[in-house]
Design an enzyme around this catalytic site. Structure first.
Site, PDB file in Angstrom:
ATOM      1  N   GLY A 102       0.823  -1.209   0.000  1.00  0.00           N
ATOM      2  CA  GLY A 102       0.000   0.000   0.000  1.00  0.00           C
ATOM      3  C   GLY A 102       0.850   1.248   0.000  1.00  0.00           C
ATOM      4  O   GLY A 102       1.999   1.242  -0.436  1.00  0.00           O
ATOM      5  N   TYR A 258      -7.523  -4.948 -12.550  1.00  0.00           N
ATOM      6  CA  TYR A 258      -6.211  -5.275 -13.115  1.00  0.00           C
ATOM      7  C   TYR A 258      -5.332  -6.154 -12.232  1.00  0.00           C
ATOM      8  O   TYR A 258      -4.787  -7.140 -12.689  1.00  0.00           O
ATOM      9  CB  TYR A 258      -5.469  -3.979 -13.440  1.00  0.00           C
ATOM     10  CG  TYR A 258      -4.059  -4.191 -13.956  1.00  0.00           C
ATOM     11  CD1 TYR A 258      -3.830  -4.538 -15.282  1.00  0.00           C
ATOM     12  CD2 TYR A 258      -2.957  -4.058 -13.122  1.00  0.00           C
ATOM     13  CE1 TYR A 258      -2.550  -4.753 -15.767  1.00  0.00           C
ATOM     14  CE2 TYR A 258      -1.668  -4.267 -13.585  1.00  0.00           C
ATOM     15  CZ  TYR A 258      -1.469  -4.612 -14.911  1.00  0.00           C
ATOM     16  OH  TYR A 258      -0.212  -4.817 -15.380  1.00  0.00           O
TER      17      TYR A 258
END
Length: 453
Positions: A102, A258
């Site tokens: 992240g 994706y």
């Protein structure tokens, strides 16, 4: 956007961690690392490159112990450097290693506070090292010689109070076990797996995607809730607690578009099914806005768009064909550092199958259009292969704004759709017509699998 894994077992975990990282390799190809713990000592191997290139037999035999964590890196914050490969480690307190997926949006402020208030030096530009030091400080200020489970969860709660952004993390505390936690909005994915031994005893692991759980012979228990932390102690016991004050399940939808593998389940949503619905909704838009279309064939741009493209073709009742042959030994272009390298790699990666293009009106389907460089080159390849007309469809809406939560789209000026109309984008990439997914249709495609998102 990276891949993380953590395991506590009754036997050596080095091979399982390696196998898990190879399954998560699509989440990052820049670097890989594993740290294990045995009898109070930690063992580390990390370097730039794919997992298969980073770990050799001589490295694996040194990674001793029945608990460990692993990481595959995709550079978003910081740079592409072996110094920033993970896991990171601090020896105080207790000896803590951490791997992170992240991006922290307030990293610069925290870095300053860590030095001025906590007297902690950050040695890299990686926000993962910042996250580790915040967690370490939350444990250190307790001033306890021995930790209990509540101490760990309180430390995670302190991380949630100080850190902003999207993050999942897995941390190994020497002699104690493995802690994993997810940010209060659940932006990045993290799941728990379990398996039952012949003795009846259970073993647990955590990983970014359920495919790693499946591949290692574990059963998927569930995704961590936003703000939740889990602790797998050194004896294999599982402890969980909600550590955020106002959690809200708001995951990154680009995982479904994706990043995630199609055989992954994220927040109870099957990625494969979500992509099927994306294709169906895209086809419905074409029928609504372009009923007189003259599309002869639907061709996906491998690999991620295949699922959506096949369902789009089925809904439109148009022939679906594989028109590009992919070189499996070239990395994913979206992840590759440097625009020049990205441009060069497209021709190396894909080769058009001329007989599927010659004299036809072709609809190319991709998962998304980010910078547009790859799209333009692929359309040019289709024309060179003899296509009469080249239309282009994106399973995602126009990407016009930065994603600051751990995806490599940080600068608006690099995004082809930023400050441009859809027609202007079509002209730039050289498409005869461009069809974007509607944002609400994309949301519905994922939310149909879990209305709680």
């Amino acid at each position: 956007m990276c891949g993380i894994i953590g395991i506590v077992s009754n036997s050596a975990v080095n091979q399982s961690l390696y196998d898990g990282l190879t399954v998560l390799q699509h989440r990052g190809q820049d670097a890989a690392g594993i740290m294990t713990c045995d009898s109070g000592k930690v063992f580390l191997r990390k370097a730039n490159g794919l997992a298969k290139d980073v770990f050799h037999t001589r490295h694996m035999v040194r990674l001793q112990g029945n608990m460990g964590i692993g990481h595959v890196r995709y550079p978003t914050a910081g740079c592409s450097s072996s110094a920033e490969s993970q896991p990171f480690y601090v020896n105080s307190p207790y000896g803590i290693a951490l791997a992170h997926n992240g991006n922290l949006t307030n990293a610069s402020n925290i870095k300053k506070d860590l030095y001025l208030e906590d007297l902690r030096h950050i040695n890299t530009d990686s926000d993962s090292e910042i996250l580790l030091n915040v967690f370490a400080h939350e444990l250190q200020h307790l001033g306890k010689l021995r930790l209990d489970v509540d101490d760990l969860f309180n430390a995670v709660a302190g991380v949630h109070r100080r850190c902003e952004g999207g993050y999942t993390a897995v941390a190994m505390i020497t002699g104690y076990g493995v802690v994993a936690f997810r940010d209060p909005f659940g932006i990045r994915p993290l799941c728990i797996g379990e398996r039952t031994l012949e003795s009846g005893r259970k073993e647990y692991m955590v990983a970014s995607e359920s495919v790693a759980v499946d591949a290692l012979g574990y059963q998927l228990v569930r995704e961590l809730d936003p703000g939740e932390a889990v602790f797998i102690d050194a004896h294999g016991g599982l402890h969980t607690k909600q550590c955020a004050e106002n959690p809200l399940l708001s995951p990154c939808i680009f995982e479904h578009v994706y990043f995630a593998r199609p055989d992954t389940i994220l927040d109870n949503v099957h990625v494969h099914k979500a992509r099927l619905r994306m294709g169906e909704k895209l086809a419905t838009k074409i029928l609504r806005e372009w009923p007189e279309h003259d599309i002869d064939v639907v061709i996906p741009i491998p690999d991620t768009s295949r699922t959506a493209a096949s369902q789009l073709a089925y809904t439109l009742d148009i022939v679906y064909r594989e028109g590009f042959i992919k070189n499996r030994y070239i990395g994913r272009t979206f992840i590759m550092p440097g625009q020049k390298q990205r441009k060069k790699s497209v021709r190396q990666k894909l080769n058009p199958l001329g007989l599927e293009f010659k004299g036809k009106n072709v609809l190319l389907v991709d998962d998304s259009i980010v910078r547009g460089t790859t799209s333009a080159q692929i359309i040019e390849m289709a024309r060179s292969a003899g296509a009469r007309k080249v239309y282009f469809a994106s399973a995602a809406p126009p990407v016009r704004y930065p994603n600051v939560y751990g995806i490599d789209m940080p600068v608006a000026s690099e995004l082809i759709a930023h400050s441009r109309t859809e027609q202007e984008v079509a002209d730039l990439i050289g498409a005869d017509r461009l069809i974007y997914q509607d944002l609400q249709d994309l949301i519905d495609a994922v939310q149909e699998g879990n209305p709680q998102i």
